[in-house]
Design an enzyme around this catalytic site. Structure first.
Site, PDB file in Angstrom:
ATOM      1  CG  ASP A  25      -2.080   0.931   1.095  1.00  0.00           C
ATOM      2  OD1 ASP A  25      -2.291   1.470  -0.014  1.00  0.00           O
ATOM      3  OD2 ASP A  25      -2.787   1.143   2.097  1.00  0.00           O
ATOM      4  CG  HIS A  42      -0.321   2.391  -9.437  1.00  0.00           C
ATOM      5  ND1 HIS A  42      -0.615   1.900  -8.176  1.00  0.00           N
ATOM      6  CD2 HIS A  42      -1.316   3.270  -9.722  1.00  0.00           C
ATOM      7  CE1 HIS A  42      -1.730   2.462  -7.736  1.00  0.00           C
ATOM      8  NE2 HIS A  42      -2.176   3.304  -8.651  1.00  0.00           N
ATOM      9  CG  LEU A 136       8.702 -17.356  -3.611  1.00  0.00           C
ATOM     10  CD1 LEU A 136       8.568 -17.282  -2.091  1.00  0.00           C
ATOM     11  CD2 LEU A 136       9.143 -15.994  -4.162  1.00  0.00           C
TER      12      LEU A 136
HETATM   13  C1  IPE Z   1      -1.495   0.297  -3.521  1.00  0.00           C
HETATM   14  O1  IPE Z   1      -1.268   1.662  -3.527  1.00  0.00           O
HETATM   15  C2  IPE Z   1      -1.736  -0.269  -4.917  1.00  0.00           C
HETATM   16  C3  IPE Z   1      -3.102  -0.787  -5.177  1.00  0.00           C
HETATM   17  C4  IPE Z   1      -4.087  -0.834  -4.318  1.00  0.00           C
HETATM   18  C5  IPE Z   1      -3.353  -1.318  -6.518  1.00  0.00           C
HETATM   19  P1  IPE Z   1      -2.462   2.691  -3.521  1.00  0.00           P
HETATM   20  O2  IPE Z   1      -2.866   2.987  -4.918  1.00  0.00           O
HETATM   21  O3  IPE Z   1      -3.566   2.194  -2.633  1.00  0.00           O
HETATM   22  O4  IPE Z   1      -1.789   3.983  -2.893  1.00  0.00           O
HETATM   23  P2  IPE Z   1      -2.442   5.019  -1.865  1.00  0.00           P
HETATM   24  O5  IPE Z   1      -3.014   4.235  -0.726  1.00  0.00           O
HETATM   25  O6  IPE Z   1      -3.485   5.776  -2.618  1.00  0.00           O
HETATM   26  O7  IPE Z   1      -1.286   5.874  -1.448  1.00  0.00           O
HETATM   27 MG    MG Z   2      -4.093   2.440  -0.676  1.00  0.00          MG
END
Ligand code: IPE
Ligand code: MG
Length: 248
Positions: A25, A42, A136
């Site tokens: 996250d 991402h 793994l």
């Molecule tokens: C995690 O990062 C990736 C996914 C859920 C696909 P986020 O996209 O949730 O990033 P924040 O929480 O908005 O910072």
């Molecule tokens: Mg998030």
């Protein structure tokens, strides 16, 4: 050869979980904090996933489950959803050969009905290509939700009862475990969530009943070997009692 990081932790008690589960996250917030678009976060998050897989192999973790896309993530703006889907597709497509060479066994858990045909094909290819590998086990939770998984298990159990293969009085915890996506995978020893959020968010709800929960403030794209080792250290300091009085 030992890395500097390993040297720096010489003498520290480390414990390697058999099964590590990670909610990756903070991609969006990482990007914003660097003055970039969420999509950059991402992308950087995919590189962090590559590092996590590398450390998991190096430190001999047997099962690694990562939350890549939840059944609730579809509610994000369409462009972001499409970008994440494309990234995941590219990750599997571009890294499959290397993962296979590294003896990684890939499994994807989550709802497949309604997914794009191309994605389903790639999921099947990844699983089939690596099914004979004994290293793994990389479990990617994609279009996954813990409640949905339990509801699905319940439907399977109801069907067995209707078909006369099971009687209601025989239902116990194992009956439910047996109907989850990967019934042969042991429960996670450690569930890690990055980015300072203290929630399950529908991840492995049934399986994490006795897991050690570790929350760290770092955003997912910043994940590195130092952080990974700190998790092994944290886990070494936890006493697991499974409801009893003595450490097992
Ligand atoms: C995690 O990062 C990736 C996914 C859920 C696909 P986020 O996209 O949730 O990033 P924040 O929480 O908005 O910072
Ligand atoms: Mg998030």
């Amino acid at each position: 050869m030992e890395s500097n990081i390993e040297n720096a932790h010489k003498g520290d008690a480390l414990k390697v979980p058999n099964h590590l589960a990670v909610t990756m996250d903070g991609n969006g917030r990482w990007a914003i904090s660097h003055g970039k678009l969420r999509s950059h976060g991402h992308k950087a998050g995919t590189d962090a996933l590559r590092r996590l897989v590398e450390y998991s192999i190096k430190y001999d973790i047997k099962y690694l489950t990562v939350f890549s896309f939840s059944s609730e993530n579809w509610s994000r703006p369409k462009e972001e959803v499409n970008f994440i889907l494309r990234l995941m597709r590219n990750y599997v497509a571009s890294d499959l050969e290397k993962l296979d060479d590294n003896n990684v066994n890939i499994k994807i858990i989550g709802e497949r009905a309604g997914l794009d045909k191309q994605i389903i094909k790639l999921i099947e290819k990844a699983e089939n290509t690596t099914s004979g590998n004994s290293g793994l086990q990389l479990i990617i939770a994609f279009n996954y939700g813990g409640r949905g998984e339990i509801a699905r298990a319940t439907r399977n159990i109801a069907k067995k009862i209707l078909d006369g293969k099971l009687s209601i009085s025989d239902i116990d915890e194992n009956t439910i475990s047996d109907e989850l996506y990967l019934s042969d995978v042991p429960d996670p020893d450690v569930v890690l969530r990055t980015s300072g959020e203290y929630r399950f968010s529908n991840f492995l709800l049934w399986q994490s009943a006795y897991s050690e929960l570790i929350f760290i403030d770092d955003y997912w794209p910043d994940f590195n070997e130092e952080i990974f080792i700190n998790i092994l250290k944290e886990y070494a300091g936890r006493e697991r009692r499974f409801g009893g009085v003595e450490a097992k």
